[in-house]
Design a protein around this motif. Structure first.
Motif, PDB file in Angstrom:
ATOM      1  N   LEU A  52       0.874  -1.270  -0.183  1.00  0.00           N
ATOM      2  CA  LEU A  52       0.251  -0.051   0.082  1.00  0.00           C
ATOM      3  C   LEU A  52       1.045   1.274  -0.159  1.00  0.00           C
ATOM      4  O   LEU A  52       0.621   2.363  -0.695  1.00  0.00           O
ATOM      5  N   LYS A  53       1.947   1.129   0.777  1.00  0.00           N
ATOM      6  CA  LYS A  53       2.893   2.318   0.959  1.00  0.00           C
ATOM      7  C   LYS A  53       3.547   2.823  -0.577  1.00  0.00           C
ATOM      8  O   LYS A  53       3.900   3.831  -0.575  1.00  0.00           O
ATOM      9  N   LYS A  54       3.681   1.613  -1.177  1.00  0.00           N
ATOM     10  CA  LYS A  54       4.454   1.970  -2.487  1.00  0.00           C
ATOM     11  C   LYS A  54       3.519   2.286  -3.564  1.00  0.00           C
ATOM     12  O   LYS A  54       3.914   2.934  -4.569  1.00  0.00           O
ATOM     13  N   THR A  55       2.026   1.976  -3.425  1.00  0.00           N
ATOM     14  CA  THR A  55       1.107   2.339  -4.429  1.00  0.00           C
ATOM     15  C   THR A  55       0.349   3.665  -4.073  1.00  0.00           C
ATOM     16  O   THR A  55      -0.119   4.156  -5.052  1.00  0.00           O
ATOM     17  N   TYR A  56       0.232   4.029  -2.920  1.00  0.00           N
ATOM     18  CA  TYR A  56      -0.793   5.049  -2.434  1.00  0.00           C
ATOM     19  C   TYR A  56       0.007   6.009  -1.410  1.00  0.00           C
ATOM     20  O   TYR A  56       0.834   5.343  -0.773  1.00  0.00           O
ATOM     21  N   ASP A  57      -0.472   7.151  -1.322  1.00  0.00           N
ATOM     22  CA  ASP A  57      -0.274   7.892  -0.359  1.00  0.00           C
ATOM     23  C   ASP A  57      -1.187   7.728   0.898  1.00  0.00           C
ATOM     24  O   ASP A  57      -2.195   7.557   0.722  1.00  0.00           O
ATOM     25  N   ASN A  58      -0.550   8.026   1.961  1.00  0.00           N
ATOM     26  CA  ASN A  58      -1.505   7.916   3.241  1.00  0.00           C
ATOM     27  C   ASN A  58      -2.737   8.704   3.110  1.00  0.00           C
ATOM     28  O   ASN A  58      -2.549   9.777   2.946  1.00  0.00           O
ATOM     29  N   TYR A  61      -7.301  11.464   3.892  1.00  0.00           N
ATOM     30  CA  TYR A  61      -6.506  12.423   4.280  1.00  0.00           C
ATOM     31  C   TYR A  61      -7.331  13.758   4.756  1.00  0.00           C
ATOM     32  O   TYR A  61      -6.921  14.365   6.001  1.00  0.00           O
ATOM     33  N   GLU A  62      -8.452  14.088   3.916  1.00  0.00           N
ATOM     34  CA  GLU A  62      -9.238  15.260   4.494  1.00  0.00           C
ATOM     35  C   GLU A  62      -9.785  15.077   5.747  1.00  0.00           C
ATOM     36  O   GLU A  62      -9.871  16.054   6.787  1.00  0.00           O
ATOM     37  N   GLU A  63     -10.020  13.753   6.175  1.00  0.00           N
ATOM     38  CA  GLU A  63     -10.641  13.276   7.553  1.00  0.00           C
ATOM     39  C   GLU A  63      -9.419  13.628   8.539  1.00  0.00           C
ATOM     40  O   GLU A  63      -9.941  14.082   9.611  1.00  0.00           O
ATOM     41  N   GLN A  64      -8.298  13.251   8.197  1.00  0.00           N
ATOM     42  CA  GLN A  64      -7.149  13.300   9.071  1.00  0.00           C
ATOM     43  C   GLN A  64      -6.726  14.980   9.426  1.00  0.00           C
ATOM     44  O   GLN A  64      -6.570  15.361  10.519  1.00  0.00           O
ATOM     45  N   VAL A  65      -6.846  15.766   8.391  1.00  0.00           N
ATOM     46  CA  VAL A  65      -6.861  17.292   8.587  1.00  0.00           C
ATOM     47  C   VAL A  65      -7.736  17.838   9.380  1.00  0.00           C
ATOM     48  O   VAL A  65      -7.708  18.608  10.403  1.00  0.00           O
ATOM     49  N   ASP A  66      -9.081  17.410   9.256  1.00  0.00           N
ATOM     50  CA  ASP A  66     -10.048  17.574  10.143  1.00  0.00           C
ATOM     51  C   ASP A  66     -10.105  17.300  11.505  1.00  0.00           C
ATOM     52  O   ASP A  66     -10.202  18.110  12.321  1.00  0.00           O
ATOM     53  N   LEU A  67      -9.687  16.057  11.825  1.00  0.00           N
ATOM     54  CA  LEU A  67      -9.476  15.567  13.001  1.00  0.00           C
ATOM     55  C   LEU A  67      -8.227  16.359  13.762  1.00  0.00           C
ATOM     56  O   LEU A  67      -8.702  16.559  14.930  1.00  0.00           O
ATOM     57  N   ALA A  68      -7.329  16.629  12.987  1.00  0.00           N
ATOM     58  CA  ALA A  68      -6.290  17.414  13.624  1.00  0.00           C
ATOM     59  C   ALA A  68      -6.644  18.836  14.092  1.00  0.00           C
ATOM     60  O   ALA A  68      -6.074  19.405  15.130  1.00  0.00           O
ATOM     61  N   PRO A  81      -1.675  14.944   9.800  1.00  0.00           N
ATOM     62  CA  PRO A  81      -1.911  14.492   8.380  1.00  0.00           C
ATOM     63  C   PRO A  81      -1.051  13.811   7.672  1.00  0.00           C
ATOM     64  O   PRO A  81      -0.041  14.470   7.263  1.00  0.00           O
ATOM     65  N   GLY A  82      -1.368  12.614   7.017  1.00  0.00           N
ATOM     66  CA  GLY A  82      -0.472  11.901   6.111  1.00  0.00           C
ATOM     67  C   GLY A  82       0.399  11.244   6.953  1.00  0.00           C
ATOM     68  O   GLY A  82       1.149  10.337   6.200  1.00  0.00           O
ATOM     69  N   THR A  83       0.339  10.957   7.903  1.00  0.00           N
ATOM     70  CA  THR A  83       1.279   9.981   8.868  1.00  0.00           C
ATOM     71  C   THR A  83       0.533   8.946   9.592  1.00  0.00           C
ATOM     72  O   THR A  83       0.933   8.207  10.383  1.00  0.00           O
ATOM     73  N   SER A  84      -1.019   9.075   9.699  1.00  0.00           N
ATOM     74  CA  SER A  84      -1.874   8.353  10.519  1.00  0.00           C
ATOM     75  C   SER A  84      -1.548   6.801  10.266  1.00  0.00           C
ATOM     76  O   SER A  84      -1.774   6.409   8.867  1.00  0.00           O
ATOM     77  N   ASP A  85      -1.724   5.821  11.002  1.00  0.00           N
ATOM     78  CA  ASP A  85      -1.713   4.423  10.913  1.00  0.00           C
ATOM     79  C   ASP A  85      -3.350   4.340  10.365  1.00  0.00           C
ATOM     80  O   ASP A  85      -3.439   3.310   9.629  1.00  0.00           O
ATOM     81  N   HIS A  86      -4.084   5.087  10.573  1.00  0.00           N
ATOM     82  CA  HIS A  86      -5.651   5.047   9.922  1.00  0.00           C
ATOM     83  C   HIS A  86      -5.392   5.068   8.607  1.00  0.00           C
ATOM     84  O   HIS A  86      -6.286   4.689   7.763  1.00  0.00           O
ATOM     85  N   GLY A  87      -4.610   6.155   8.038  1.00  0.00           N
ATOM     86  CA  GLY A  87      -4.350   6.595   6.476  1.00  0.00           C
ATOM     87  C   GLY A  87      -4.038   5.412   5.629  1.00  0.00           C
ATOM     88  O   GLY A  87      -3.902   5.417   4.734  1.00  0.00           O
ATOM     89  N   TRP A  88      -3.396   4.471   6.602  1.00  0.00           N
ATOM     90  CA  TRP A  88      -2.788   3.121   5.762  1.00  0.00           C
ATOM     91  C   TRP A  88      -3.751   2.109   5.904  1.00  0.00           C
ATOM     92  O   TRP A  88      -3.454   0.798   5.544  1.00  0.00           O
ATOM     93  N   GLY A  89      -4.882   2.279   6.555  1.00  0.00           N
ATOM     94  CA  GLY A  89      -5.991   1.085   6.513  1.00  0.00           C
ATOM     95  C   GLY A  89      -5.238   0.053   7.479  1.00  0.00           C
ATOM     96  O   GLY A  89      -5.852  -1.167   7.475  1.00  0.00           O
ATOM     97  N   MET A  90      -4.502   0.540   8.625  1.00  0.00           N
ATOM     98  CA  MET A  90      -3.963  -0.495   9.506  1.00  0.00           C
ATOM     99  C   MET A  90      -4.214  -0.157  10.841  1.00  0.00           C
ATOM    100  O   MET A  90      -3.624  -1.023  11.830  1.00  0.00           O
ATOM    101  N   ALA A  91      -5.294   0.598  11.230  1.00  0.00           N
ATOM    102  CA  ALA A  91      -5.658   0.966  12.606  1.00  0.00           C
ATOM    103  C   ALA A  91      -7.106   1.048  12.733  1.00  0.00           C
ATOM    104  O   ALA A  91      -7.898   1.419  11.775  1.00  0.00           O
TER     105      ALA A  91
END
Length: 165
Positions: free
Chosen positions: A40-46, A95-102, A117-127
């Protein structure tokens, strides 16, 4: 890169793990499909993973990367069999949800409850964030590791990251 995206979009895991220990199953699933956190990290952005590359956790409406979703399904089944109720309050976070949450909860590094934003475990679908009473929290601490989940965020006992891939 396009071929990996096509494989991720087309992949659908089996409805149920073949073993009670979902971490072992998820590891085999990752090995067989290549759908891992690293892929996922190779294919997409967080926070920019399309819904087609994520897998729903049972019928909860929540989505994670395939190995994490499969492991969480096994964990939830085992908890239920043990008489423990665990709810999911959050999973993949765009990502937009991460920005809003922050913005609303502040950055963790500054005493808040949000990753940058852009560093969350949730943004990788892993949390996942879980709804846990005292019995469920104790059960998670005793059993989550068998399914590849760790309680890795101080001050957030509801946050569990899948580390089994």
């Amino acid at each position: 890169m396009a071929e990996i995206r096509h494989q991720l979009a087309a992949f659908r895991p089996p409805a149920a793990p073949v073993a009670d220990d979902a971490a072992a199953f998820a590891g085999a699933l990752t090995a067989a499909t290549g759908v891992s956190e690293a892929t996922l990290k190779k294919t997409y952005d967080n926070g920019r993973i399309p819904a087609s590359a994520l897998t729903e956790i049972g019928a909860t409406g929540h989505r994670l990367a395939a190995p994490a979703a499969t492991a969480m399904e096994g964990l939830l089944r085992k908890a239920q069999a043990d008489g423990v109720t665990i709810g999911i309050t959050d999973s993949y976070r765009g990502y937009e949800e991460q920005v809003d949450l922050a913005r609303r909860k502040g950055l963790y590094a500054q005493g808040g409850l949000a990753a940058a934003p852009g560093t969350s475990d949730h943004g990788w679908g892993m949390a996942v964030d879980l709804d846990l009473d005292a019995k469920a929290q104790a059960w998670m601490r005793a059993n989550a590791g068998r399914f590849g989940f760790t309680e890795n965020t101080p001050r957030e006992p509801w946050h569990w990251k899948f580390a089994g891939s």
